[in-house]
Design a protein around this motif. Structure first.
Motif, short mmCIF file in Angstrom:
data_model
loop_
_atom_site.label_atom_id
_atom_site.label_comp_id
_atom_site.label_asym_id
_atom_site.label_seq_id
_atom_site.Cartn_x
_atom_site.Cartn_y
_atom_site.Cartn_z
N UNK A 1 0.83 -9.80 10.32
CA UNK A 1 0.31 -10.37 11.55
C UNK A 1 -0.90 -9.66 12.12
N UNK A 2 -1.79 -9.23 11.26
CA UNK A 2 -3.01 -8.57 11.73
C UNK A 2 -2.86 -7.08 11.96
N UNK B 1 -13.13 11.18 14.81
CA UNK B 1 -13.34 10.83 13.40
C UNK B 1 -11.99 10.76 12.71
N UNK C 1 -3.95 -7.92 7.27
CA UNK C 1 -4.61 -6.67 7.67
C UNK C 1 -5.89 -6.43 6.86
N UNK D 1 -20.59 6.23 14.57
CA UNK D 1 -21.49 7.39 14.63
C UNK D 1 -22.87 6.90 15.05
N UNK E 1 -3.68 4.10 13.31
CA UNK E 1 -4.83 3.85 14.19
C UNK E 1 -4.36 3.28 15.53
N UNK F 1 -13.27 2.23 2.64
CA UNK F 1 -13.16 3.65 2.91
C UNK F 1 -13.15 4.50 1.64
N UNK G 1 -8.48 -3.98 19.48
CA UNK G 1 -8.14 -3.33 18.22
C UNK G 1 -8.04 -4.32 17.06
N UNK H 1 -9.15 -9.37 12.51
CA UNK H 1 -8.43 -8.92 11.33
C UNK H 1 -7.37 -9.94 10.94
N UNK H 2 -7.27 -10.19 9.64
CA UNK H 2 -6.41 -11.27 9.16
C UNK H 2 -4.94 -10.87 9.19
N UNK H 3 -4.08 -11.85 8.94
CA UNK H 3 -2.63 -11.59 8.92
C UNK H 3 -2.29 -10.51 7.90
N UNK I 1 -11.88 -4.63 16.16
CA UNK I 1 -12.79 -3.52 15.83
C UNK I 1 -12.38 -2.77 14.57
N UNK I 2 -11.10 -2.79 14.21
CA UNK I 2 -10.68 -2.06 13.03
C UNK I 2 -10.46 -0.59 13.33
N UNK I 3 -10.08 0.19 12.30
CA UNK I 3 -9.64 1.57 12.53
C UNK I 3 -10.73 2.63 12.45
N UNK I 4 -11.95 2.24 12.15
CA UNK I 4 -12.96 3.26 11.88
C UNK I 4 -13.72 3.67 13.14
N UNK J 1 0.83 -1.20 0.00
CA UNK J 1 0.00 0.00 0.00
C UNK J 1 0.87 1.25 0.00
N UNK K 1 -10.00 -2.45 4.39
CA UNK K 1 -10.26 -1.14 4.99
C UNK K 1 -10.12 -0.02 3.96
N UNK K 2 -9.22 -0.21 3.02
CA UNK K 2 -9.02 0.81 1.99
C UNK K 2 -10.19 0.84 1.00
N UNK L 1 -18.39 5.22 10.72
CA UNK L 1 -18.41 6.53 10.07
C UNK L 1 -18.39 6.43 8.54
N UNK L 2 -18.27 5.22 8.00
CA UNK L 2 -18.20 5.07 6.55
C UNK L 2 -19.55 5.23 5.87
#
Lengths: 296, 445
Positions: free
Chosen positions: A149-150, A216, B370, B83, A191, B325, B74, B366-368, B77-80, A131, B321-322, B94-95
């Protein structure tokens, strides 16, 4: 030699910009296809742009926009797989982008400013994608991120992928690295503290500092050409808008203010203009903003 | 604008032959097909005269959209951020702010579950309620409605909007059509570009003939004869019937009008967004408005995300996630919000059932790489209109979004609920030999 050429290019770019009528804080629309677009980045000392366009439902195509003629042409006309997330070095000597090489398999390609390949970083086996590649000045280094690794971490390497070194080692996602013009710093999104915020660190990964703090997401930071400011996308007002701040995180200002999406900011080399992908009336186009005409 | 293959035309006389033939082949669910008897005394009321099934093919993450877990670790739940929605105590990520702000217009099921972990089978299960074997598979929910309701005017009773049959790689999803009810109840396939140009992708045959020369049915007959010589003998009967149906359809002004998005003003088209899914959503609304009983609106033709040659689906083994988003969620949020508003503003929502879902969820952990992989144990669906009480949340998942707490709902329950609201009661379903042992999701009613 390169420095004088770059300065000459900036002057030419400014002359071109001077010909573009700008009205108050209204941005200038640079494209007119309506299709989904992503990541515009200046090249040719500000005379052209690279951006990514969904030209058919199966393909992200890397496009070049000539700002003088407003003509759009594919960077790689023969490409049959998606190419995206382009990034030019601050000295405009080389660029990198992501290229789909197979099912869920994305590598990095590095080219000089004539399009000759300088290096290639191949994806690991299986489902894998690099990325957000970003170029350090002087063809010295490339930084990028990928999942480990996640988590997602930022790495730096030579242009061919050798000597890869981790720059981050945290929980969560580290993303969108961008070098400062002198190459000493990297700003990025992370994050690690719960949601995406903007951070800065030295180019070796030391001394990470958080610059924003909002529930946000704050994402996609970019240094200004003189390194004093950072533009980024924030959703803090309910949708994607472009914000500016000083490189130490102070002096936060909102550049855009529209109910539709403003995203993917990149600086013109004069430091007075930015391009974005903005959605207006349901169409995605590349827009040019004159910072001096915006009332903050 | 209608683009029938490689031609664009606004008049029926200008339709390209190649497109014309495509249309013919995709019209198998069309006109004059045998119908079941209309509603008998004591049968279930028809609360949904039309059904719109929005298929998020590839499977979106429930944690990153409608079932976030902000208090989970974490790595789950992911980075988002999250709301609030219009529904008290309910949060989305929020997406999808537009959908969140309209939660009083739909109900949410958070405990869908399926038996199939892979796309091809899960796709069939999602669209039929049953596994893809034995062959032929059980019919698509749309085929059941099509057989029961038949054509309501000039248009076929079952449309599927995508640039062809939904696929996983090179493999067709077996539950796309009529199955045990026969190919006569396959959907009529239509595609729609980001510019709103409608196309008919079903076949690519007979490029040497010019449809502009088709002046009358006799001439058409000749073309059909030629077509017949070029296709397999076993398909000839349905081919001829399809051709005839397509011819009738193309010459019908009302039918052509339904396909023509240029009849909408720019403000309306802009609200949906000039994306393939946005304009396809508008096409779906026009078909519903024209009285089509069942429309399957596919987010993409292919499940894959970032595979060479395939459309961008929701199967985000990398870049979850990309893609959510940057592309999928903004596109979906805009189009689905506009669609809901439009259906409400036009008064269509009272008699139109809208269901939106994928074929499963995605791994809460979340997988290896990401991203998130397949997760059949728990996912979500959105229901609006057509007899559904809005503003409800049915079921809840555990703290990490891994498993349903309490009752869960299979695709068979989804299909049974759709059929029930469309007036196809238990007895009729038994007579049709479809949706056997299915139960209605009572909490939605």
């Amino acid at each position: 030699m390169n420095r004088s050429r770059a300065l000459c290019g900036i002057v030419i770019g400014q002359l071109l910009l001077a010909q573009i009528p700008l009205h108050s804080a209204e941005p200038e629309r640079l494209t007119d296809t309506g299709r989904l677009k992503f990541t515009p980045v200046y090249c040719d000392q500000g005379r052209s742009l690279f951006f990514v366009e969904l030209t058919d439902p199966t393909l992200y195509r890397l496009q070049r926009l000539d700002l003088a003629t407003r003509t759009i042409s594919p960077v790689n006309p023969a490409a049959t797989t998606s190419e995206f997330e382009p990034s030019w070095a601050a000295d405009y000597q080389c660029y990198a982008y992501l290229k789909t090489r197979g099912p869920l398999s994305i590598g990095i390609t590095v080219c000089d400013n004539q399009g000759t390949m300088l290096g290639e970083i191949r994806p690991e086996p299986g489902f894998f994608g690099f990325r957000s590649p970003t170029m350090a000045p002087g063809k010295s280094q490339i930084a990028f991120s990928y999942g480990v690794g996640g988590t997602q971490q930022i790495f730096a390497s030579r242009l061919n992928g050798d000597n890869r070194q981790p720059l981050t080692n945290s929980e969560g996602f580290n993303h969108w690295p961008a070098y400062s013009p002198d190459g000493r710093f990297i700003t990025y999104g992370s994050s690690r503290d719960g949601n995406f915020e903007i951070y800065i660190m030295h180019n070796d990964g030391t001394d990470p500092r958080r610059l924003t703090d909002h529930p946000r997401q704050d994402i996609r930071p970019r240094f200004s050409p003189d390194g004093s400011q950072i533009a980024f996308t924030s959703h803090r007002d309910g949708n994607a808008e472009i914000y500016l701040m000083s490189a130490d995180g102070t002096n936060l200002r909102r550049l855009t203010n529209h109910p539709e999406r403003d995203d993917y900011a990149d600086w013109h080399p004069d430091g007075q203009h930015l391009v974005t992908v903005s959605e207006r009336k349901g169409r995605h186009e590349v827009y040019l903003w004159n910072i001096q005409e915006v009332e903050f | 604008m209608i683009d029938v293959g490689s031609f664009r035309t606004a008049t029926c006389r200008g339709i390209g032959r190649r497109h014309f033939l495509k249309l013919a082949a995709s019209a198998s669910a069309g006109l004059g097909l045998p119908l079941l008897p209309t509603t008998a005394v004591g049968a279930a009321p028809i609360r949904a005269k039309s059904v719109l099934f929005v298929f998020l093919w590839g499977a979106p993450s429930h944690l990153d959209t409608c079932d976030p877990k902000p208090d989970a670790p974490l790595e789950f739940r992911g980075p988002f951020g999250v709301i609030p929605t219009r529904t008290p105590g309910v949060h989305f990520t929020e997406l999808i702010p537009g959908i969140a702000s309209r939660s009083d217009r739909f109900s949410l099921v958070r405990t869908n579950t399926t038996s199939a972990p892979g796309h091809p089978d899960a796709g069939t299960v999602a669209l039929t309620g049953f596994a893809e074997t034995p062959s032929p598979p059980q019919p698509n929910f749309g085929s059941i409605v099509a057989k029961r309701r038949g054509s309501q005017g000039a248009l076929p009773p079952f449309f599927s909007i995508a640039n062809g049959v939904v696929m996983d790689g090179a493999r067709r999803i077996e539950g796309y059509g009529g199955g045990t009810l026969s190919q006569a109840y396959d959907p009529f396939m239509m595609g729609c570009s980001e510019a709103g140009v409608v196309n008919l992708p079903a076949l690519h045959l007979l490029d040497d003939l010019n449809p502009l020369r088709i002046q009358n049915r006799r001439q058409l007959s000749g073309i059909l004869d030629l077509a017949n010589r070029q296709i397999e003998r076993a398909q000839k009967l349905s081919w001829s019937r399809s051709m005839q149906s397509a011819y009738d359809l193309l010459l019908n002004p009302a039918a052509r009008q339904a396909f023509d998005l240029t009849r909408e003003n720019d403000e309306t088209r802009a609200r949906y967004g000039y994306t393939t899914f946005g304009q396809s959503s508008l096409l779906a609304r026009r078909l519903l408005e024209a009285g089509v009983p069942y429309v399957q609106l596919n987010y993409s033709r292919h499940v894959e995300a970032l595979n060479p040659g395939f459309e961008f689906g929701w199967d985000t083994h990398i870049y979850n996630f990309e893609l959510l988003q940057d592309q999928h969620c903004p596109v979906l949020d805009r189009a689905f919000s506009a669609l809901l508003d439009d259906l409400y503003d036009r008064g269509l929502i009272r008699e139109t059932l809208v269901v939106m879902m994928g074929e499963f969820g995605r791994t809460p952990k979340i997988s290896a790489r990401a991203a998130r992989d397949h997760w059949p144990a728990c996912y979500f669906s959105i229901w609006a209109g057509g007899g559904v009480e809005p503003g409800r949340v049915i079921g809840s998942s555990d703290k990490r979004g891994e498993y349903p707490l309490g009752e869960s709902f299979s695709p068979l329950a989804v299909g049974t609920t759709i059929a029930h609201l469309a007036g196809i009661d238990t007895q009729t379903r038994a007579e049709m030999n479809v949706l056997t042992n299915g139960h209605v999701i009572e909490g939605l009613l």
